[in-house]
Design an enzyme around this catalytic site. Sequence first.
Site, PDB file in Angstrom:
ATOM      1  N   LYS A  88       0.814  -1.211   0.000  1.00  0.00           N
ATOM      2  CA  LYS A  88       0.000   0.000   0.000  1.00  0.00           C
ATOM      3  C   LYS A  88       0.850   1.266   0.000  1.00  0.00           C
ATOM      4  CE  LYS A  88      -2.639   1.038   3.723  1.00  0.00           C
ATOM      5  NZ  LYS A  88      -3.820   0.876   4.608  1.00  0.00           N
ATOM      6  N   ASP A  89       2.035   1.191   0.580  1.00  0.00           N
ATOM      7  CA  ASP A  89       2.893   2.377   0.712  1.00  0.00           C
ATOM      8  C   ASP A  89       3.986   2.447  -0.359  1.00  0.00           C
ATOM      9  OD1 ASP A  89       1.493   3.071   3.052  1.00  0.00           O
ATOM     10  OD2 ASP A  89       2.724   1.694   4.222  1.00  0.00           O
ATOM     11  N   ARG A 136      -8.391   8.579   1.151  1.00  0.00           N
ATOM     12  CA  ARG A 136      -9.348   7.594   0.651  1.00  0.00           C
ATOM     13  C   ARG A 136     -10.439   7.321   1.685  1.00  0.00           C
ATOM     14  NH1 ARG A 136      -9.969   2.328   2.023  1.00  0.00           N
ATOM     15  NH2 ARG A 136      -8.163   2.480   3.379  1.00  0.00           N
ATOM     16  N   ARG A 137     -10.045   7.113   2.947  1.00  0.00           N
ATOM     17  CA  ARG A 137     -11.054   6.856   3.975  1.00  0.00           C
ATOM     18  C   ARG A 137     -11.857   8.124   4.243  1.00  0.00           C
ATOM     19  NH1 ARG A 137      -6.489   3.714   7.168  1.00  0.00           N
ATOM     20  NH2 ARG A 137      -6.860   1.590   6.457  1.00  0.00           N
ATOM     21  N   ARG A 154      -2.843  11.007  12.550  1.00  0.00           N
ATOM     22  CA  ARG A 154      -1.776  10.081  12.127  1.00  0.00           C
ATOM     23  C   ARG A 154      -1.100   9.408  13.304  1.00  0.00           C
ATOM     24  NH1 ARG A 154       2.874  11.777   8.814  1.00  0.00           N
ATOM     25  NH2 ARG A 154       3.180   9.543   9.082  1.00  0.00           N
ATOM     26  N   ARG A 160      -2.736   5.893  17.835  1.00  0.00           N
ATOM     27  CA  ARG A 160      -4.121   6.203  17.455  1.00  0.00           C
ATOM     28  C   ARG A 160      -5.100   5.712  18.499  1.00  0.00           C
ATOM     29  NH1 ARG A 160      -4.638   5.570  10.918  1.00  0.00           N
ATOM     30  NH2 ARG A 160      -2.416   5.634  10.529  1.00  0.00           N
ATOM     31  N   CYS A 247      -0.985  12.855  -5.676  1.00  0.00           N
ATOM     32  CA  CYS A 247      -1.111  11.992  -4.505  1.00  0.00           C
ATOM     33  C   CYS A 247      -2.213  12.503  -3.603  1.00  0.00           C
ATOM     34  CB  CYS A 247       0.207  11.930  -3.751  1.00  0.00           C
ATOM     35  SG  CYS A 247       0.763  13.541  -3.207  1.00  0.00           S
TER      36      CYS A 247
HETATM   37  N1  LIG Z   1      -0.477   3.702   5.432  1.00  0.00           N
HETATM   38  C1  LIG Z   1       0.004   3.023   6.576  1.00  0.00           C
HETATM   39  C2  LIG Z   1      -0.236   1.554   6.496  1.00  0.00           C
HETATM   40  N2  LIG Z   1       0.414   0.805   5.587  1.00  0.00           N
HETATM   41  C3  LIG Z   1      -0.038  -0.495   5.707  1.00  0.00           C
HETATM   42  C4  LIG Z   1      -0.975  -0.533   6.731  1.00  0.00           C
HETATM   43  C5  LIG Z   1      -1.723  -1.705   7.203  1.00  0.00           C
HETATM   44  C6  LIG Z   1      -1.405  -3.043   6.613  1.00  0.00           C
HETATM   45  C7  LIG Z   1      -1.745  -3.205   5.162  1.00  0.00           C
HETATM   46  O1  LIG Z   1      -2.678  -2.597   4.613  1.00  0.00           O
HETATM   47  O2  LIG Z   1      -1.046  -4.020   4.547  1.00  0.00           O
HETATM   48  C8  LIG Z   1      -1.091   0.758   7.258  1.00  0.00           C
HETATM   49  C9  LIG Z   1      -1.926   1.203   8.377  1.00  0.00           C
HETATM   50  C10 LIG Z   1      -3.399   1.300   8.088  1.00  0.00           C
HETATM   51  O3  LIG Z   1      -3.811   1.781   7.025  1.00  0.00           O
HETATM   52  O4  LIG Z   1      -4.181   0.905   8.946  1.00  0.00           O
END
Ligand SMILES: NCc1[nH]cc(CCC(=O)O)c1CC(=O)O
Length: 314
Positions: A88-89, A136-137, A154, A160, A247
Site C-alpha cells: 500500500k505504501d 481515501r477513507r 496520524r 491512534r 497523490c
Molecule cells: N499507510 C500506513 C499503512 N500501511 C499499511 C498498513 C496496514 C497493513 C496493510 O494494509 O497491509 C497501514 C496502516 C493502516 O492503514 O491501517
Amino acid sequence: MSDQPKIVIGTRGSPLALAQAHETRDRLQAAHEELRGEGIIEIEVIKTTGDMILDRPLSEIGGKGLFTKEIDNAQLEGRIDIAVHSMKDVPTWLPEGIDLPCILPREDVRDVFISNKAKCLADLPAGSVVGSASLRRQAQIKALYPHLEVITFRGNVQRRLSKLNEGVVDATLLAHAGLRRLKSEDVITSVIEEDEILPAVAQGAIGISCRSNDARMKKYLEPLHCAQSATRIEAERALLRILDGSCRTPIAALAVLDGDEIVLRGLIAKPDGTEVLTNEMRGPISDPDGLGTKAGQELKDRAGADFLAEATQA
Ligand SMILES: NCc1[nH]cc(CCC(=O)O)c1CC(=O)O
C-alpha cells in the site's frame, strides 16, 4: 559455524513493519533449511521520512515514497539485501536497480471500525468526529455520512488507540491486515465490508524487494511468492499508476479473482466526498496490467481534468 553468507532484511521500525520483517524471516527459514542457523538472517531497522514526520498529512509532505526512499538507498548501497514493504505504501514506479519479485499471500483487505461510542460508522451520531489520515477513507466517509466530522489523524496503531481513549476522536478506521499481523484484533469494533468502504490499492499485501541483479535473493524468495496475490495487486497498481497524477486524489481499488478472470473495482473521489466515481471491469488473469490500465483510464476520462485538478487543491 556456517559459511553461509548473511542475509540482511531492511525494515521500518514501526511495530507493524517489524512484525512483517519477522514474518518474512520465518517464511524464508521455513522454506530454506540452510537459512535456519542463528544469525544468518539479520533484521536492520531504517528510519524513513514518513516515520519522522507525524504531525502532518502525508499528502502535504510529498506523498508516495516517504516510507521507501531511505530503504531503497540502503538496498542499492548493499547495506541491506531485501526489504519488506506494505505494498500500500510502495510507489507505482520502482527505482532503477530495484525489483519486487515476491508478494506474500495477501491478508484480509478490509478496513475496520474502532470506537467506544458506536458499533459501526452508520450508528455514529451526527457531529461525531472520525479520525483518519487517509484521503481515501476521509472522502468515502464524508460521501456516505455527510453528518460526520472527519479530521486528519496520524501515528502508529498504539498512538491512534490512545487518542481514541483520550476522546480526541470518537472513532477511527484502520486496516484489518495490520491489526491481524500485530495480533491486536481485540481492539476492533467491527469489520467494514469492501462495498461500504473500498480498500486502498494493495491493502493487506506485503512485497519483498531486492536488487535487480541479486539472483541469489531472487532464488530464495521464489517459494514465498503468491502468484494470485501478485495478479490482484498488479491490476490495482496499474489502475493507480494511471490515476496517480496527484497523490492528493482519494483513490481506492480492489481486484478479486473469479476463475480465470480478474474482477477489478475502482473508485476516485473528491476529498470532500461530494463526488465519487466508481467502476467495475473484468479481464483475463493473464493481463492484470491491461485491465488496471483500462479501468484507470475509464475513471480518468469520466472524471475529466477538472475533477482531478480540483481534488489536488482541496
Ligand atoms: N499507510 C500506513 C499503512 N500501511 C499499511 C498498513 C496496514 C497493513 C496493510 O494494509 O497491509 C497501514 C496502516 C493502516 O492503514 O491501517
